[in-house]
Motif scaffolding. Structure first.
Motif, PDB file in Angstrom:
ATOM      1  N   ALA A 161      45.281   9.766  41.906  1.00 14.32           N
ATOM      2  CA  ALA A 161      46.064  10.028  43.117  1.00 14.32           C
ATOM      3  C   ALA A 161      46.371  11.513  43.273  1.00 14.32           C
ATOM      4  N   ASN A 162      46.347  11.974  44.515  1.00  9.94           N
ATOM      5  CA  ASN A 162      46.687  13.361  44.843  1.00  9.94           C
ATOM      6  C   ASN A 162      47.980  13.365  45.648  1.00  9.94           C
ATOM      7  N   PHE A 163      48.947  14.175  45.235  1.00 10.82           N
ATOM      8  CA  PHE A 163      50.275  14.148  45.830  1.00 10.82           C
ATOM      9  C   PHE A 163      50.609  15.438  46.572  1.00 10.82           C
ATOM     10  N   MET A 164      51.248  15.283  47.743  1.00  8.58           N
ATOM     11  CA  MET A 164      51.798  16.400  48.499  1.00  8.58           C
ATOM     12  C   MET A 164      53.272  16.117  48.763  1.00  8.58           C
ATOM     13  N   PRO A 165      54.180  16.648  47.933  1.00 11.44           N
ATOM     14  CA  PRO A 165      55.607  16.421  48.170  1.00 11.44           C
ATOM     15  C   PRO A 165      56.074  17.140  49.432  1.00 11.44           C
ATOM     16  N   THR A 166      56.910  16.487  50.197  1.00  8.95           N
ATOM     17  CA  THR A 166      57.460  17.052  51.425  1.00  8.95           C
ATOM     18  C   THR A 166      58.904  16.601  51.554  1.00  8.95           C
ATOM     19  N   GLY A 167      59.773  17.545  51.925  1.00  7.52           N
ATOM     20  CA  GLY A 167      61.199  17.230  52.025  1.00  7.52           C
ATOM     21  C   GLY A 167      61.894  17.678  50.757  1.00  7.52           C
ATOM     22  N   GLY A 168      62.686  18.738  50.852  1.00  3.73           N
ATOM     23  CA  GLY A 168      63.381  19.231  49.670  1.00  3.73           C
ATOM     24  C   GLY A 168      62.623  20.286  48.901  1.00  3.73           C
ATOM     25  N   VAL A 169      61.386  20.588  49.287  1.00  2.00           N
ATOM     26  CA  VAL A 169      60.633  21.662  48.641  1.00  2.00           C
ATOM     27  C   VAL A 169      61.125  22.994  49.206  1.00  2.00           C
ATOM     28  N   ASN A 170      61.420  23.948  48.330  1.00  2.00           N
ATOM     29  CA  ASN A 170      61.861  25.263  48.779  1.00  2.00           C
ATOM     30  C   ASN A 170      61.233  26.351  47.921  1.00  2.00           C
ATOM     31  N   VAL A 171      61.542  27.593  48.236  1.00  2.00           N
ATOM     32  CA  VAL A 171      60.937  28.719  47.514  1.00  2.00           C
ATOM     33  C   VAL A 171      61.255  28.649  46.030  1.00  2.00           C
ATOM     34  N   ASP A 172      62.447  28.190  45.696  1.00  2.00           N
ATOM     35  CA  ASP A 172      62.874  28.180  44.299  1.00  2.00           C
ATOM     36  C   ASP A 172      62.206  27.093  43.463  1.00  2.00           C
ATOM     37  N   ASN A 173      61.898  25.939  44.067  1.00  3.04           N
ATOM     38  CA  ASN A 173      61.313  24.849  43.263  1.00  3.04           C
ATOM     39  C   ASN A 173      59.830  24.616  43.546  1.00  3.04           C
ATOM     40  N   LEU A 174      59.252  25.386  44.449  1.00  3.69           N
ATOM     41  CA  LEU A 174      57.830  25.210  44.781  1.00  3.69           C
ATOM     42  C   LEU A 174      56.955  25.276  43.524  1.00  3.69           C
ATOM     43  N   ALA A 175      57.208  26.251  42.681  1.00  8.40           N
ATOM     44  CA  ALA A 175      56.395  26.409  41.469  1.00  8.40           C
ATOM     45  C   ALA A 175      56.476  25.178  40.572  1.00  8.40           C
ATOM     46  N   ASP A 176      57.651  24.574  40.504  1.00 12.06           N
ATOM     47  CA  ASP A 176      57.812  23.376  39.679  1.00 12.06           C
ATOM     48  C   ASP A 176      56.925  22.241  40.178  1.00 12.06           C
ATOM     49  N   TRP A 177      56.829  22.089  41.506  1.00 12.87           N
ATOM     50  CA  TRP A 177      55.983  21.042  42.076  1.00 12.87           C
ATOM     51  C   TRP A 177      54.506  21.323  41.828  1.00 12.87           C
ATOM     52  N   ILE A 178      54.106  22.575  41.981  1.00 15.15           N
ATOM     53  CA  ILE A 178      52.698  22.929  41.754  1.00 15.15           C
ATOM     54  C   ILE A 178      52.324  22.728  40.289  1.00 15.15           C
ATOM     55  N   LYS A 179      53.189  23.177  39.408  1.00 16.23           N
ATOM     56  CA  LYS A 179      52.920  23.026  37.978  1.00 16.23           C
ATOM     57  C   LYS A 179      52.926  21.559  37.555  1.00 16.23           C
ATOM     58  N   ALA A 180      53.666  20.739  38.315  1.00 14.58           N
ATOM     59  CA  ALA A 180      53.718  19.296  38.009  1.00 14.58           C
ATOM     60  C   ALA A 180      52.451  18.579  38.462  1.00 14.58           C
ATOM     61  N   GLY A 181      51.629  19.255  39.278  1.00 12.40           N
ATOM     62  CA  GLY A 181      50.366  18.652  39.688  1.00 12.40           C
ATOM     63  C   GLY A 181      50.196  18.405  41.165  1.00 12.40           C
ATOM     64  N   ALA A 182      51.129  18.864  42.001  1.00 17.37           N
ATOM     65  CA  ALA A 182      50.979  18.692  43.447  1.00 17.37           C
ATOM     66  C   ALA A 182      49.758  19.447  43.946  1.00 17.37           C
ATOM     67  N   VAL A 183      48.963  18.827  44.819  1.00 18.28           N
ATOM     68  CA  VAL A 183      47.784  19.500  45.363  1.00 18.28           C
ATOM     69  C   VAL A 183      48.158  20.419  46.517  1.00 18.28           C
ATOM     70  N   ALA A 184      49.344  20.178  47.095  1.00 16.80           N
ATOM     71  CA  ALA A 184      49.884  21.009  48.169  1.00 16.80           C
ATOM     72  C   ALA A 184      51.346  20.609  48.335  1.00 16.80           C
ATOM     73  N   VAL A 185      52.092  21.414  49.096  1.00 18.11           N
ATOM     74  CA  VAL A 185      53.488  21.083  49.383  1.00 18.11           C
ATOM     75  C   VAL A 185      53.736  21.222  50.877  1.00 18.11           C
ATOM     76  N   GLY A 186      54.605  20.370  51.408  1.00 22.23           N
ATOM     77  CA  GLY A 186      54.991  20.460  52.809  1.00 22.23           C
ATOM     78  C   GLY A 186      56.355  21.125  52.922  1.00 22.23           C
ATOM     79  N   ILE A 187      56.468  22.119  53.790  1.00 23.64           N
ATOM     80  CA  ILE A 187      57.718  22.859  53.961  1.00 23.64           C
ATOM     81  C   ILE A 187      58.257  22.593  55.358  1.00 23.64           C
ATOM     82  N   GLY A 188      59.473  22.103  55.447  1.00 18.56           N
ATOM     83  CA  GLY A 188      60.057  21.752  56.738  1.00 18.56           C
ATOM     84  C   GLY A 188      61.121  22.709  57.201  1.00 18.56           C
ATOM     85  N   SER A 189      62.362  22.231  57.245  1.00 14.40           N
ATOM     86  CA  SER A 189      63.449  22.994  57.863  1.00 14.40           C
ATOM     87  C   SER A 189      63.745  24.308  57.165  1.00 14.40           C
ATOM     88  N   ASP A 190      63.475  24.410  55.874  1.00 13.41           N
ATOM     89  CA  ASP A 190      63.758  25.660  55.163  1.00 13.41           C
ATOM     90  C   ASP A 190      62.929  26.817  55.715  1.00 13.41           C
TER      91      ASP A 190
END
Length: 231
Positions: A161-190
């Protein structure tokens, strides 16, 4: 091949701007600023009044091929709730479709037209069903309900499975999501909240630049760690 190339480009770009606005003119301006700031994957949500008009205008201006005569950006549709809306988005020029939840009819329609579809998932059962329907990337939503380690947990039984987390991703935790294996991240209101509050849309460009810098640093760190493990 076009679908495969689009999925590869979304993965390579790594950051998806999820844009909501009061009207289609505003969301187009947000998209332009995000693109200038370096975010080349733009998701126009269907909650925007006349969202299809915004998608059509942006899709006609930008090309999904990087060496084309037009400037490069991948324009897609978000908050797509049903197959009828997905088809309308595709006809308007959306290169990909994103939904807040997993809707079988929507996935089947997108697969029929070879358009990448990223449905929202919350559970292992959701992810398994999405894979069985032929989904290539699942949208982990809302991401703020989870710790980045959830990706490793879900990849235990479903490593494909390939995951793209969206909602709650910000500049400070983006690296944590990428290092955890996210193939991409969705950035909303921030990405857009300062611009909305001040009326200065150039704030979107500045925030996009911060996100791209954070993403590139995260990818670089991940590559270095991988090289260290294999050497």
């Amino acid at each position: 091949m076009k679908k495969i190339q689009l999925l590869k480009q979304i993965h390579e770009q790594g950051v998806v701007a999820v844009l909501r606005a009061d009207n289609h003119e505003q969301v187009i301006e947000m998209a332009e600023e995000a693109i200038l700031g370096g975010i080349k994957v733009i998701e126009i949500t269907m909650t925007v009044p006349k969202a299809l008009r915004a998608i059509e205008e942006l899709a006609s201006k930008y090309s999904t091929i990087q060496d084309d005569d037009k400037p490069f950006a991948i324009i897609g549709a978000g908050t797509v709730l049903d197959a009828a809306t997905a088809r309308a988005c595709i006809l308007a020029g959306a290169a990909f479709v994103v939904g807040p939840s997993l809707q079988e009819d929507t996935v089947k329609l997108c697969n029929r037209y070879r358009v990448p579809i990223m449905p929202g998932v919350m559970t292992i059962a959701d992810v398994q069903t999405a894979l069985e329907l032929g989904v290539d990337i699942v949208k982990l939503f809302p991401g703020n309900l989870y710790d980045p380690s959830i990706i490793k947990t879900m990849k235990g039984p479903l490593p494909q499975a390939n995951f793209m987390p969206t909602g709650g991703v910000n500049v400070d935790n983006l690296a944590d999501w990428i290092k955890a294996g996210a193939v991409a991240v969705g950035i909303g209101s921030d990405l857009t909240k300062e611009a909305v509050a001040t009326g200065d849309m150039s704030c979107v460009r500045k925030q996009a630049q911060r996100y791209i810098a954070a993403y590139r640093e995260a990818v670089g760190t991940s590559v270095k760690k991988s090289e260290a493990v294999t050497s």
